[in-house]
Design a protein around this motif. Structure first.
Motif, PDB file in Angstrom:
ATOM      1  N   TRP A  70       0.828  -1.209   0.000  1.00 42.47           N
ATOM      2  CA  TRP A  70       0.000   0.000   0.000  1.00 42.47           C
ATOM      3  C   TRP A  70       0.862   1.259   0.000  1.00 42.47           C
ATOM      4  CZ3 TRP A  70      -0.214   3.877   3.617  1.00 42.47           C
ATOM      5  CH2 TRP A  70       0.352   3.613   4.864  1.00 42.47           C
ATOM      6  N   ARG A  71       2.012   1.212   0.655  1.00 41.19           N
ATOM      7  CA  ARG A  71       2.894   2.378   0.652  1.00 41.19           C
ATOM      8  C   ARG A  71       3.464   2.624  -0.741  1.00 41.19           C
ATOM      9  NH1 ARG A  71       6.324   2.002   6.320  1.00 41.19           N
ATOM     10  NH2 ARG A  71       4.529   2.335   7.684  1.00 41.19           N
TER      11      ARG A  71
ATOM     12  N   VAL B 276       0.899   4.344  -2.769  1.00 42.78           N
ATOM     13  CA  VAL B 276       0.792   5.769  -2.435  1.00 42.78           C
ATOM     14  C   VAL B 276       1.911   6.552  -3.115  1.00 42.78           C
ATOM     15  CG1 VAL B 276       0.942   7.463  -0.562  1.00 42.78           C
ATOM     16  CG2 VAL B 276      -0.469   5.416  -0.279  1.00 42.78           C
TER      17      VAL B 276
ATOM     18  N   LEU C 156       1.208   6.879  -6.666  1.00 44.20           N
ATOM     19  CA  LEU C 156       0.241   7.956  -6.935  1.00 44.20           C
ATOM     20  C   LEU C 156       0.905   9.331  -6.869  1.00 44.20           C
ATOM     21  CD1 LEU C 156      -2.937   6.707  -5.042  1.00 44.20           C
ATOM     22  CD2 LEU C 156      -2.549   6.789  -7.515  1.00 44.20           C
ATOM     23  N   VAL C 157       1.875   9.495  -5.967  1.00 47.40           N
ATOM     24  CA  VAL C 157       2.628  10.755  -5.909  1.00 47.40           C
ATOM     25  C   VAL C 157       3.375  10.963  -7.227  1.00 47.40           C
ATOM     26  CG1 VAL C 157       4.572  11.945  -4.801  1.00 47.40           C
ATOM     27  CG2 VAL C 157       2.838  10.805  -3.398  1.00 47.40           C
TER      28      VAL C 157
ATOM     29  N   THR D 182      10.702   9.820  -5.869  1.00 48.52           N
ATOM     30  CA  THR D 182      10.287   8.447  -5.578  1.00 48.52           C
ATOM     31  C   THR D 182      11.386   7.653  -4.884  1.00 48.52           C
ATOM     32  OG1 THR D 182      10.847   7.683  -7.807  1.00 48.52           O
ATOM     33  CG2 THR D 182       8.572   8.358  -7.411  1.00 48.52           C
TER      34      THR D 182
END
Length: 140
Positions: free
Chosen positions: A85-86, A89, A92-93, A130
């Motif tokens: 899940w991280r 995220v 998505l960033v 990232t």
């Protein structure tokens, strides 16, 4: 011993240098895949730059998770249940950053530049963001 040699040894001992090298290679592959999807779609006018960005993102996200979780940050200590899940995220960033770059640089209401302008910050800015997020939050 010079200061540079000491710094390299510190980076080697911490594992950061190896991770950075693996991240650059895996990120280069992932970014290359994004570019291979985005460029013909946007450059040949097959679709809009934003739709091409979404298609490139989906390919890059999938390949990026496999490469980074299995290779770039292997053995860095995080459990798969935390990283999934991280990673999403952070993905998505990166998608958000790339979307903003595409919008500002190609949209007619903004700079109205050619389709390839967003590739410059996508290649040089997004990977730095990232890497930091993956290193310290996702796989940290």
């Amino acid at each position: 011993m010079t200061a540079v040699q000491r710094r390299v040894e510190t980076l080697l001992e911490s594992g950061l240098l190896g991770q950075l090298i693996r991240f650059v290679i895996a990120g280069g592959i992932t970014t290359g895949l994004y570019t291979l999807v985005y460029s013909p779609l946007a450059g040949l006018g097959i679709t809009s730059e934003q739709v091409a960005n979404i298609c490139g993102y989906l390919v890059a996200m999938t390949s990026g998770y496999v490469l980074h979780s299995k290779w770039s940050f292997r053995g860095h200590g995080a459990e798969a249940t935390k990283t999934s899940w991280r990673f999403f995220v952070v993905s998505l960033v990166s998608f958000g950053l790339n979307t903003v770059f595409v919008w500002i640089l190609t949209d007619d209401a903004m700079l109205a530049g050619p389709w390839w302008w967003p590739l410059i910050p996508i290649l040089f800015v997004t990977p730095l963001v990232t890497f930091a997020l993956n290193r310290f939050w996702v796989f940290g």
